[in-house]
Design an enzyme around this catalytic site. Structure first.
Site, PDB file in Angstrom:
ATOM      1  N   LYS A  27       4.078  -6.909   3.923  1.00 14.62           N
ATOM      2  CA  LYS A  27       3.758  -5.415   3.342  1.00 14.62           C
ATOM      3  C   LYS A  27       3.587  -4.623   4.808  1.00 14.62           C
ATOM      4  CE  LYS A  27       0.243  -3.509   3.547  1.00 14.62           C
ATOM      5  NZ  LYS A  27      -0.495  -2.510   4.056  1.00 14.62           N
ATOM      6  N   THR A  62       0.901  -1.053  -0.037  1.00  9.60           N
ATOM      7  CA  THR A  62       0.049   0.178  -0.014  1.00  9.60           C
ATOM      8  C   THR A  62       0.838   1.354  -0.008  1.00  9.60           C
ATOM      9  OG1 THR A  62      -0.129  -0.136   2.505  1.00  9.60           O
ATOM     10  CG2 THR A  62      -1.966  -1.185   1.159  1.00  9.60           C
ATOM     11  N   THR A  85      -6.516   9.939  -0.658  1.00  6.77           N
ATOM     12  CA  THR A  85      -7.136  10.919  -1.584  1.00  6.77           C
ATOM     13  C   THR A  85      -6.490  10.627  -2.865  1.00  6.77           C
ATOM     14  OG1 THR A  85      -5.747  12.548  -0.752  1.00  6.77           O
ATOM     15  CG2 THR A  85      -8.100  12.450  -0.087  1.00  6.77           C
ATOM     16  N   THR A  91       0.931  -6.775  13.391  1.00  8.98           N
ATOM     17  CA  THR A  91       0.977  -5.392  12.923  1.00  8.98           C
ATOM     18  C   THR A  91       1.520  -5.341  11.375  1.00  8.98           C
ATOM     19  OG1 THR A  91       3.802  -5.739  13.147  1.00  8.98           O
ATOM     20  CG2 THR A  91       2.256  -5.008  15.112  1.00  8.98           C
ATOM     21  N   ASN A  93       0.566  10.523   5.266  1.00  7.09           N
ATOM     22  CA  ASN A  93      -0.778  10.309   6.029  1.00  7.09           C
ATOM     23  C   ASN A  93      -1.815  11.458   5.740  1.00  7.09           C
ATOM     24  OD1 ASN A  93      -0.541   7.815   7.038  1.00  7.09           O
ATOM     25  ND2 ASN A  93       1.252   8.408   8.072  1.00  7.09           N
ATOM     26  N   GLU A 136       6.627   4.908   7.412  1.00  2.03           N
ATOM     27  CA  GLU A 136       6.221   6.069   6.695  1.00  2.03           C
ATOM     28  C   GLU A 136       7.054   7.238   6.842  1.00  2.03           C
ATOM     29  OE1 GLU A 136       1.527   4.699   5.777  1.00  2.03           O
ATOM     30  OE2 GLU A 136       1.746   5.956   7.551  1.00  2.03           O
TER      31      GLU A 136
END
Lengths: 416, 416
Positions: free
Chosen positions: B190, B164, B416, B201, B411, B288
């Site tokens: 992933k 993702t 979107t 997790t 994030n 991230e």
């Protein structure tokens, strides 16, 4: 570092009621002056004889030397207060035996200069944690100077003197009529990061000329703290110095409140809550880098405590706080946060609202879900998130701010 | 959105051992293709008869429909596996009755196409939470196509198909010699955000041709998960879909492991841990926005569980993670995090090291503290934080990454 003012910063510091029975002074020991910033960094407040006090402090197991002293003094002094001295620039936390020496030096100076008992003197320090103290007398040395300047409080100067990463000084006040007596409350607070609902969550002091027995004052403060300062969060981090204290001088002339059954106890508590809630909101709105503030209410939980636990999971989730910052009404992350609170819920009855826009119902996206309406709420500077978890009648509200680039900047630069 | 690759991204996907007894295929149902990204978004793995399996799943109370099915299948099927199918693009979490319909449609397609029992089929989905499913057959419809393409696994394609916000596909493998049999392990994972040590997790699958009874496989996996995937954190947020499963085909020809006392059980568990630890490190390094990774060890705690709790408070503190990002060796924030773990500590015996540089000792800054040396450690891409809390002999290690502007960007933009 230069801090960008919070978008919620008020145009000016509010006018606060002149609570009677106390004097104050502030001064500079040079901490900020050495960095080219013109502001005070220490303040002293003295109280008329008979003043009572109460306090709630951080639950941290690495609490500062100042916090540990305040707990001790509150116990030893029986809830009587003669003086309060607070400084910014160093938190006196994790400073080892020298931290205790600093307290001892400060208390000796207060006792000798003011002629008061040490256990009626309260201390606070805020700033970087663990910075060693070169001279234990770095606060005590300023006591005579401050004592010589005591007078009617300049609340704004006091509120500025204990700021750290705050972008504006915080003050709030109210006047309550208690059986004909005009009772005045004036409060100040500092706090911007390291804010989490595990205790008083920053430094805040409320001064009132009410007359109230110390054990009742403690009871009122505990109740008020839970619904105000213990219901805000900026980053889930809890400081080593968090302190909320209230001082009641009795100078309003009212007869002392001596029982919780006394209706005046409720009036007093309500007024205290007004001031604390105002101050707590100012703290969360000055959250490091904050551009938005959300009121998060969880209802239909198994208990009020369970509702608060779930609300805090939502309020502290970095994924929700970054979505707030971006104005992305990513309600799936609310579902995630509810799930990881590990509190009783009925997942198939879960419902979520953003202001009045329902985005989820019966454990799935609302059939009439309107992305534009949801996004319009998240575009606002202040909005509400409400979640019903279908497991009972417990309800709680907490307040949080968003997680922005500003937070990353401020906390990468602070200290240096 | 365009994701900047993690600085830890490997130059290429590793060559993984060819675990025997399974076939795989991946394909595109168009989720990413519609967004102009060329990659697969669904994969299918089928197993030889007799394959055993084990799984650990998110503790979230809003777990996805897929996770709920896997728990049910593991129970009903007695730990036997025939197929695994995973898709990205939608997490099938908080999708109400339709989420169950999607599972039913997928399982029916698997049973009909492959001629296997539904309770031996495992499902996974990852993507946005709560996005409704227009067509419950959106995965099932692709089963015949995937089944027609089954062959030797292209591990990199599989690892890419369920990414993702990952910036690189994650794979790890090992070959263990167990009593003369060459036993192969190949794993993929992933995960990038919503990573916290409360369960598996993220999504991760390990495939081996070892032969091992299902209850032993579960025991080994539980133990390994605690020391690997349950010891990493990116943001403290826990997904609704977290899944770690291991499939053992038995095709290596080794005699089945049937007892925990069997020395081969230890060899097997050690090999499984090697693969899971490698994958877990890849997940945290792809956290991230991560630019740095820290190994956090807490020792001399009251118990291993207490040590882990304290380590997680450090690992999840936004104040520490932003200091890491800025390269600011702000060790006072470690003291803060230790304090708010509310675990037994001896504050006056607290000691802290950054790599081999001791910054605190006996509850205060180390007398020989060297800011330059401490800062040099925080300037590194990978370093260790070690804390001794002086309350016992418990020890635990967790891994975390820093909190950067990249996390805020990713994030705010994801979904979107």
């Amino acid at each position: 570092m230069n801090l960008t003012p919070s978008p919620f910063a008020p145009a000016s510091f509010p006018a606060l009621p002149a609570a009677r029975g106390l004097k104050a002074a502030s001064g500079s020991r040079g901490f900020y002056a050495r960095r080219g910033i013109e502001r005070d960094d220490v303040f002293l407040v003295t109280f008329d004889p008979g003043t009572t006090c109460a306090g709630v402090y951080t639950r941290s197991l690495t609490a500062s030397a100042d916090v540990r002293w305040c707990r001790e003094a509150l116990e030893a002094g029986g809830g009587k207060a003669a003086a309060l001295i607070a400084n910014s620039g160093n938190s006196n936390a994790f400073t080892g035996p020298k931290g205790v020496l600093k307290n001892e030096a400060t208390l000796t100076a207060l006792a000798q200069t003011l002629g008061v008992a040490k256990e009626q003197c309260f201390l606070a320090a805020t700033g970087v944690i663990g910075e060693p103290l070169s001279d234990p007398n770095y606060v005590g040395a300023f006591v005579p100077d401050l004592a010589g300047k005591l007078g009617a409080p300049d609340w704004e100067k006091l509120a500025r003197a204990f700021m750290t990463t705050d972008t504006y000084p915080k003050g709030a006040g109210t006047v309550a009529s208690i059986e004909g007596a005009e009772v005045r409350f004036a409060g100040i607070a500092k706090g911007s990061g390291m804010i989490a609902p595990n205790m008083a969550t920053m430094l805040s002091y409320v001064f009132t000329d009410a007359a109230i027995a110390p054990e009742l004052l403690q009871s009122a403060l505990k109740q008020v703290a839970d619904e105000t300062f213990n219901s805000i969060t900026v980053d889930g981090d809890t400081s080593t110095s968090d302190t909320l204290m209230v001082f009641a001088t009795g100078a309003s002339g009212m007869a002392p409140v001596t029982s919780e059954e006394d209706l005046r106890f409720r009036t007093f508590t309500a007024a205290l809550k007004t001031v604390c809630l105002d101050l707590a909101m100012q703290v969360v709105k000055d959250g490091e880098g904050a551009s938005k503030v959300a009121t998060i209410t969880v209802e239909d939980a198994a208990s009020p405590a369970s509702a608060k636990k779930i609300a805090c999971e939502i309020a502290n989730s970095p994924l929700i706080k970054t979505a707030m910052a971006a104005g992305d009404a990513n309600w799936g992350r609310i579902v995630m946060a509810v799930g990881k609170a590990y509190e009783p819920i009925e997942a198939d009855r879960l419902a979520i609202w953003f202001d009045d826009v329902q985005v989820a119902r019966d454990g799935a996206r609302a059939p009439d879900y309107d992305e534009a309406a949801a996004s319009a709420v998240f575009a606002k500077a202040e909005f509400a998130i409400r979640v019903s978890v279908g497991a009972g009648t417990g309800r709680a509200t907490v307040w949080t701010c968003d997680l922005t680039h500003g937070y990353v900047d401020i906390n990468g630069a602070y200290r240096t």
